[in-house]
Motif scaffolding. Structure first.
Motif, short mmCIF file in Angstrom:
data_model
loop_
_atom_site.label_atom_id
_atom_site.label_comp_id
_atom_site.label_asym_id
_atom_site.label_seq_id
_atom_site.Cartn_x
_atom_site.Cartn_y
_atom_site.Cartn_z
N LEU A 1 0.82 -1.21 0.00
CA LEU A 1 0.00 0.00 0.00
C LEU A 1 0.86 1.26 0.00
CD1 LEU A 1 -2.84 -0.95 2.52
CD2 LEU A 1 -3.00 -0.82 0.03
N LEU A 2 1.97 1.22 0.72
CA LEU A 2 2.85 2.39 0.81
C LEU A 2 3.63 2.62 -0.48
CD1 LEU A 2 4.19 1.95 4.46
CD2 LEU A 2 2.37 3.45 3.66
N LEU A 3 4.24 1.54 -0.99
CA LEU A 3 5.05 1.68 -2.20
C LEU A 3 4.21 2.07 -3.41
CD1 LEU A 3 7.49 -1.36 -1.83
CD2 LEU A 3 8.06 1.06 -1.64
N ALA A 4 3.03 1.47 -3.56
CA ALA A 4 2.17 1.77 -4.70
C ALA A 4 1.61 3.19 -4.64
CB ALA A 4 1.02 0.76 -4.77
N ALA A 5 1.61 3.78 -3.44
CA ALA A 5 1.10 5.14 -3.30
C ALA A 5 2.07 6.18 -3.85
CB ALA A 5 0.80 5.45 -1.83
N ILE A 6 3.34 5.83 -3.96
CA ILE A 6 4.34 6.80 -4.41
C ILE A 6 4.02 7.36 -5.79
CG2 ILE A 6 6.78 7.11 -5.04
CD1 ILE A 6 7.48 5.16 -2.78
N PRO A 7 3.86 6.53 -6.84
CA PRO A 7 3.55 7.10 -8.16
C PRO A 7 2.20 7.79 -8.21
CG PRO A 7 3.47 4.70 -8.23
CD PRO A 7 4.05 5.07 -6.91
N ALA A 8 1.20 7.27 -7.48
CA ALA A 8 -0.13 7.87 -7.51
C ALA A 8 -0.13 9.26 -6.89
CB ALA A 8 -1.13 6.97 -6.79
N VAL A 9 0.49 9.39 -5.72
CA VAL A 9 0.54 10.69 -5.04
C VAL A 9 1.40 11.68 -5.82
CG1 VAL A 9 1.32 11.88 -2.95
CG2 VAL A 9 0.10 9.70 -2.77
N CYS A 10 2.54 11.22 -6.31
CA CYS A 10 3.43 12.11 -7.06
C CYS A 10 2.77 12.58 -8.35
CB CYS A 10 4.75 11.40 -7.37
SG CYS A 10 5.79 11.13 -5.91
N ALA A 11 2.04 11.69 -9.02
CA ALA A 11 1.35 12.08 -10.25
C ALA A 11 0.28 13.12 -9.97
CB ALA A 11 0.73 10.85 -10.91
N PHE A 12 -0.43 12.97 -8.85
CA PHE A 12 -1.46 13.96 -8.48
C PHE A 12 -0.83 15.33 -8.25
CE2 PHE A 12 -3.77 16.30 -5.21
CZ PHE A 12 -5.02 16.42 -5.82
N ILE A 13 0.26 15.35 -7.49
CA ILE A 13 0.94 16.61 -7.20
C ILE A 13 1.51 17.22 -8.48
CG2 ILE A 13 2.89 17.66 -5.99
CD1 ILE A 13 2.49 15.53 -3.80
N GLY A 14 2.14 16.39 -9.29
CA GLY A 14 2.77 16.90 -10.51
C GLY A 14 1.79 17.43 -11.52
N THR A 15 0.69 16.71 -11.73
CA THR A 15 -0.26 17.13 -12.78
C THR A 15 -1.13 18.31 -12.36
OG1 THR A 15 -1.81 15.42 -12.01
CG2 THR A 15 -0.38 14.87 -13.89
N THR A 16 -1.29 18.53 -11.06
CA THR A 16 -2.09 19.66 -10.60
C THR A 16 -1.23 20.88 -10.24
OG1 THR A 16 -2.09 18.80 -8.33
CG2 THR A 16 -3.96 18.22 -9.73
N GLY A 17 0.01 20.62 -9.84
CA GLY A 17 0.88 21.72 -9.42
C GLY A 17 1.80 22.24 -10.50
N PHE A 18 2.42 21.32 -11.24
CA PHE A 18 3.40 21.72 -12.26
C PHE A 18 2.86 21.56 -13.68
CE2 PHE A 18 5.86 20.40 -8.54
CZ PHE A 18 6.63 21.53 -8.34
N GLY A 19 2.06 20.54 -13.90
CA GLY A 19 1.51 20.29 -15.22
C GLY A 19 2.44 19.48 -16.09
N TRP A 20 1.83 18.86 -17.10
CA TRP A 20 2.61 18.06 -18.05
C TRP A 20 3.33 18.96 -19.03
CZ3 TRP A 20 4.15 13.23 -18.08
CH2 TRP A 20 3.45 12.30 -17.30
N THR A 21 4.57 18.61 -19.31
CA THR A 21 5.35 19.34 -20.30
C THR A 21 5.67 18.40 -21.44
OG1 THR A 21 6.33 20.74 -18.59
CG2 THR A 21 7.44 20.69 -20.73
N LEU A 22 5.14 18.69 -22.62
CA LEU A 22 5.38 17.87 -23.80
C LEU A 22 6.25 18.66 -24.78
CD1 LEU A 22 1.76 16.51 -24.33
CD2 LEU A 22 3.67 15.35 -23.23
N ALA A 23 7.38 18.06 -25.15
CA ALA A 23 8.33 18.71 -26.06
C ALA A 23 8.72 20.06 -25.47
CB ALA A 23 7.71 18.84 -27.45
N ASP A 24 8.60 21.13 -26.29
CA ASP A 24 8.98 22.46 -25.83
C ASP A 24 7.78 23.32 -25.50
OD1 ASP A 24 11.70 21.93 -26.16
OD2 ASP A 24 11.61 22.41 -28.30
N GLY A 25 6.60 22.72 -25.47
CA GLY A 25 5.39 23.49 -25.19
C GLY A 25 5.27 23.85 -23.73
#
Length: 201
Positions: A35-59
């Motif tokens: 439960l703890l290890l599997a939470a790492i990518p899920a939590v990080c993805a939530f923070i990254g996609t809502t806080g920093f956003g996806w960056t594709l190429a140079d956009g």
């Protein structure tokens, strides 16, 4: 858990022997490890996609809505837990072919620890840039395969040649599970549960 994770990166063969000597219930294993290890990518993805956003190429980066990111992170978390359980069950079933008799809990433990590099690689999702994700993901997959081939003969206490065949079978099933998860993702998105973009970060 932490000392096992560190040991798999510093002295994997010795660590697999130590893990082999432990016996845990499935409930305890999930509560303290999976439960703890599997939470790492899920939590990080939530923070990254809502806080920093996806960056594709140079956009410019594009962020997701909190609700959308929460749903996607929850679904990915559930998918990871199910994948570990499926792989553990397959390893348990396949072990009989090689005259090994590990418990189901030990097989799930093996699947969890083998996937540790993939779980830790989820830290890259904190800043979800396509090239960072590609490099970290490739390294994580490579080390996961390494742990599989090194660890399975030791964990199952079988000869290396049999371990190679066993590991190859596990790897093939793992790829099938991955494709199934991707197909399920496409279906879910098609049902209207896909990502909701807010625009540039």
């Amino acid at each position: 858990m932490i000392h096992h994770v560190l040991g798999l990166f510093t002295h994997p063969d010795q660590e697999w022997r130590q893990i082999r000597g432990e016996e845990e219930s499935i409930s305890h294993l999930y509560l303290t490890h999976t439960l703890l290890l599997a939470a790492i990518p899920a939590v990080c993805a939530f923070i990254g996609t809502t806080g920093f956003g996806w960056t594709l190429a140079d956009g410019p980066p594009v962020v997701l809505s909190v609700g959308s990111a929460l749903v996607m992170s929850a679904l990915s978390y559930i998918a990871l837990l199910m994948a570990v359980a499926i792989m553990g069950a397959f390893i348990h079933w396949m072990a009989r072919t090689y005259d090994a008799t590990p418990s189901l809990a030990r097989c799930i433990a093996f699947a969890t620890y083998t996937a540790t590099p993939l779980f830790l690689g989820g830290l890259a999702a904190l800043y979800p840039h396509v090239w960072i994700g590609l490099l970290v993901g490739t390294a994580a997959v490579a080390y996961t395969v390494f742990l599989l081939y090194v660890g399975l003969p030791t964990f199952m206490n079988i000869p290396p040649d049999e371990g190679f065949l066993f590991s190859s079978s596990v790897l093939a099933v793992g790829l099938v599970v991955l494709v199934a998860i991707m197909a399920a993702t496409v279906i879910i998105w098609g049902l209207g549960m896909g990502p909701v973009y807010l625009g540039q970060a």
